[in-house]
Write a protein that holds these residues in place. Structure first.
Motif, PDB file in Angstrom:
ATOM      1  N   GLY B   9      37.594  51.736  36.633  1.00  0.00           N
ATOM      2  CA  GLY B   9      38.618  50.708  36.453  1.00  0.00           C
ATOM      3  C   GLY B   9      39.665  51.248  35.496  1.00  0.00           C
ATOM      4  N   ILE B 172      41.850  50.279  41.077  1.00  0.00           N
ATOM      5  CA  ILE B 172      41.071  49.676  42.176  1.00  0.00           C
ATOM      6  C   ILE B 172      41.809  49.835  43.505  1.00  0.00           C
ATOM      7  N   ILE B 177      39.487  52.936  46.656  1.00  0.00           N
ATOM      8  CA  ILE B 177      38.818  52.410  47.850  1.00  0.00           C
ATOM      9  C   ILE B 177      38.316  53.581  48.704  1.00  0.00           C
ATOM     10  N   HIS B 198      37.608  43.953  30.932  1.00  0.00           N
ATOM     11  CA  HIS B 198      38.447  43.313  31.951  1.00  0.00           C
ATOM     12  C   HIS B 198      38.524  44.180  33.207  1.00  0.00           C
ATOM     13  N   ASP B 199      38.769  45.488  33.023  1.00  0.00           N
ATOM     14  CA  ASP B 199      38.968  46.383  34.159  1.00  0.00           C
ATOM     15  C   ASP B 199      37.650  46.627  34.892  1.00  0.00           C
ATOM     16  N   MET B 200      36.558  46.677  34.118  1.00  0.00           N
ATOM     17  CA  MET B 200      35.238  46.883  34.715  1.00  0.00           C
ATOM     18  C   MET B 200      34.878  45.704  35.622  1.00  0.00           C
ATOM     19  N   ARG B 202      36.889  43.943  37.384  1.00  0.00           N
ATOM     20  CA  ARG B 202      37.629  44.049  38.645  1.00  0.00           C
ATOM     21  C   ARG B 202      37.033  45.126  39.557  1.00  0.00           C
ATOM     22  N   VAL B 203      36.614  46.226  38.943  1.00  0.00           N
ATOM     23  CA  VAL B 203      36.049  47.291  39.760  1.00  0.00           C
ATOM     24  C   VAL B 203      34.672  46.862  40.295  1.00  0.00           C
ATOM     25  N   ALA B 205      33.984  43.778  41.151  1.00  0.00           N
ATOM     26  CA  ALA B 205      34.294  42.891  42.277  1.00  0.00           C
ATOM     27  C   ALA B 205      34.557  43.706  43.542  1.00  0.00           C
ATOM     28  N   LEU B 206      35.200  44.853  43.370  1.00  0.00           N
ATOM     29  CA  LEU B 206      35.453  45.743  44.510  1.00  0.00           C
ATOM     30  C   LEU B 206      34.126  46.276  45.066  1.00  0.00           C
ATOM     31  N   GLN B 209      32.499  43.617  47.093  1.00  0.00           N
ATOM     32  CA  GLN B 209      33.110  43.443  48.420  1.00  0.00           C
ATOM     33  C   GLN B 209      32.559  44.474  49.387  1.00  0.00           C
TER      34      GLN B 209
END
Lengths: 290, 293
Positions: B9, B172, B177, B198-200, B202-203, B205-206, B209
């Motif tokens: 992230g 991200i 990807i 914060h960045d971790m 988001r990564v 969440a990726l 997915q």
């Protein structure tokens, strides 16, 4: 004037420099634009209030199957494999689409209609001290950040002082953030990785023809590899921020260095004064040139 | 064969230092540097380049001024404002869609595939390294990452190498990807800061997915034990396998300056921690399902 803070390597202190520089400028027309839309962090430090948010979408095609004659013209023009003919059906892959509208223009049956794909959001708010922050937030799973970065930059008012926090790297997202800046301030880390990526960014900025200066973050006492490189390239080093465990700890808690460490505040003010001087000189030179 | 991708992230948390150490600790592996626009692994791992090839990315449009009648059709169609009033295409703004060339009534626009970088297969004392250099201000980093990983898979199959370790880019977006798609497991290297946290998130969440099992380690954990604790709690609550902490240690930078991996260079606290993390990672990789090739 637009000053973009970039680095090449990640984690060198771009956001730290951006937010502390913003907080040390004693003017009311300072705005910050966080263009690291994949991982925006400026809001953690600036703490804006009354935030307004706007979803950002791009055009992607939707095929009207009643009109489509399966001629394949759209597949032929698309460079991104976003629209293809599969087993007598036209399939679209919105996540691959670059929104060039080629398929829409080429379709002889007017069968390609406009649909949209959400890229993310642009948020905006002002903190208690009056610093205005606009930032982009890429939707998780979305691959293309440049069009969102471009949307963030569209909100810049060139009249005031705009500080743009760029994403790391040297490819499209970083280039999109750096394009048409008045000045690029590169935050360099005096390590072999830091120097390698700094040099890549300097080469990109030569292509973009943006004037460039360097600040060294976590500098140690010995005159080092960044100074040597800057001298060779004829790039000015505008400031050195010494390594300090205290500074690292303050940043880790989302606090501003200029509020907690007076010696840091002095260094940031010095940096802004020099930037202001450089930009005023270049503006005057530009006007004389005209 | 299994694939581990190291991501973060946030940039600068220590992905490459961790990957380089893993690459010298693993018995039989291929290492890939997927941070193609700011590649650093080659600065750390001693290597000899065996093969290089050009990376061809997308195409770019270029107007032939002699054939151009300045009708303006291309300027009207271009969605990227890449064509100037005097009909010169800015190669940086050009998205490579080819719409201008397709419709030009005078066929005055060339549209050709560009060389956007270079790919390398190198040999290190610990196994092959696949890396690249994206050209200055070039695009298509995601495509390049996909190609590097594909080459690594083919080499792994050929030489019966059971493990590919990939050093991922920050963020991200597109190259991330490309670096994580179809990996067997991810290791997130983060740091104990609010930005790192914060960045971790988001990564992660990726990773969710894409349904990829995820591990996490915290670098420079002692710089802020409280935030390190919050990150550990997040890991526990979100099904992330926590593999350890690395203390702040000047020898990480000293190793980089000596062009060596941390575990080669140092016997210190950070090196010890990375060795123990590597054991945990191996164990976790053993529990993920073998992919059918």
């Amino acid at each position: 004037m637009i000053i973009t803070i970039a680095s090449g390597k990640g984690g060198t202190g771009k956001t730290t420099v951006t937010v502390n520089l913003a907080a040390s400028i004693n003017r009311d027309d300072v705005t910050v634009f966080d263009c690291d839309v994949e991982e925006p962090n400026s809001h953690i430090f600036i703490k804006p209030e009354n935030i307004s948010s706007e979803p950002i979408s791009v055009m992607v095609p939707k095929v009207d199957t009643q009109r489509c004659t399966l001629c394949g013209a759209c597949e032929e023009i698309c460079q991104f494999s976003a629209i293809t003919l599969v087993a007598k059906r036209i399939m679209t892959f919105p996540e691959m689409c670059h929104s060039c509208r080629g398929c829409e223009m080429v379709c002889p049956e007017d069968a390609v209609k406009e649909d949209s794909r959400v890229l993310g959001s642009v948020h905006q708010g002002k903190n208690a001290r009056g610093i205005d922050l606009t930032w982009g937030e890429l939707r998780v799973g979305e691959a293309m950040s440049p069009p969102l970065i471009s949307q963030v930059k569209d909100r810049i008012n060139p009249g005031g002082i705009a500080l743009v926090d760029a994403p790391p790297g040297t490819s499209c997202p970083a280039i999109e953030a750096l394009r048409s800046s008045d000045y690029a301030l590169l935050v360099a880390e005096p390590t072999p990785f830091g120097l390698n990526d700094l040099a890549l960014t300097v080469e990109a900025l030569k292509k973009l023809k943006v004037p460039t200066g360097i600040v060294i973050n976590r500098a140690d006492d010995a005159p080092g590899i960044v100074e040597e490189y800057a001298k060779k390239e004829g790039i000015e080093i505008l400031q050195r921020f010494p390594f300090s465990r205290e500074a690292a700890s303050i940043c880790s808690r989302g606090k501003l260095l200029v509020n907690e460490m007076p010696e840091m505040k002095a260094l940031f003010q010095q940096l802004f004064n020099r930037l202001n001087q450089l930009l005023t000189e270049s503006k005057e030179a530009g006007e004389v040139g005209k | 064969m299994k694939e581990l991708t190291v991501i973060s992230g946030k940039g600068g948390t220590g992905k490459t230092s961790v990957t380089a150490s893993f690459a010298t600790l693993a018995d039989n592996r291929i290492v890939v540097d997927a941070d193609v626009d700011a590649a650093n692994l080659f600065l750390t791992l001693e290597h000899k380049t065996l093969e290089n090839s050009y990376f061809k990315g997308g195409s770019k449009a270029c107007i032939d001024k002699d054939a151009c009648i300045e009708c303006g059709d291309c300027r009207e169609r271009c969605q990227f404002d890449a064509i100037s009033e005097d009909f010169i295409i800015d190669p940086i703004a050009c998205e490579g869609c080819g719409v201008c060339a397709y419709f030009c009534p005078e066929k005055a626009i060339a549209f050709e595939q560009q060389v956007c970088g270079e790919k390398f297969v190198s040999q290190t004392p610990w196994g092959p390294m696949i890396h690249a250099r994206l050209g200055i201000a070039e695009e298509n980093s995601g495509l390049l990452v996909s190609q590097l990983r594909q080459e690594a898979r083919e080499l792994a199959k050929d030489k019966k190498i059971p493990l590919i370790i990939t050093d991922g880019p920050p963020g991200i977006g597109c190259p991330v990807i490309a670096a994580v798609t179809n990996a067997d497991a991810l290791l997130i290297v983060t740091e104990p800061t609010l930005s790192g946290l914060h960045d971790m998130e988001r990564v992660k969440a990726l990773a969710d997915q894409m349904n990829i099992p995820t591990m996490l380690c915290i670098n420079k954990a002692d710089l802020n034990p409280e935030t390190a604790g919050r990150i550990k709690n997040f890991a526990e609550d979100n099904g992330i396998h926590f593999v350890g902490e690395i203390p702040f240690d000047r020898e990480v930078i000293d190793a980089m300056k000596a062009s060596q991996s941390l575990v080669q260079f140092s016997q210190g606290a950070a090196a010890k921690a990375v060795k123990s993390i590597w054991k945990e990672v191996q164990q976790f990789m053993g529990t993920t399902l073998e992919r059918i090739m």
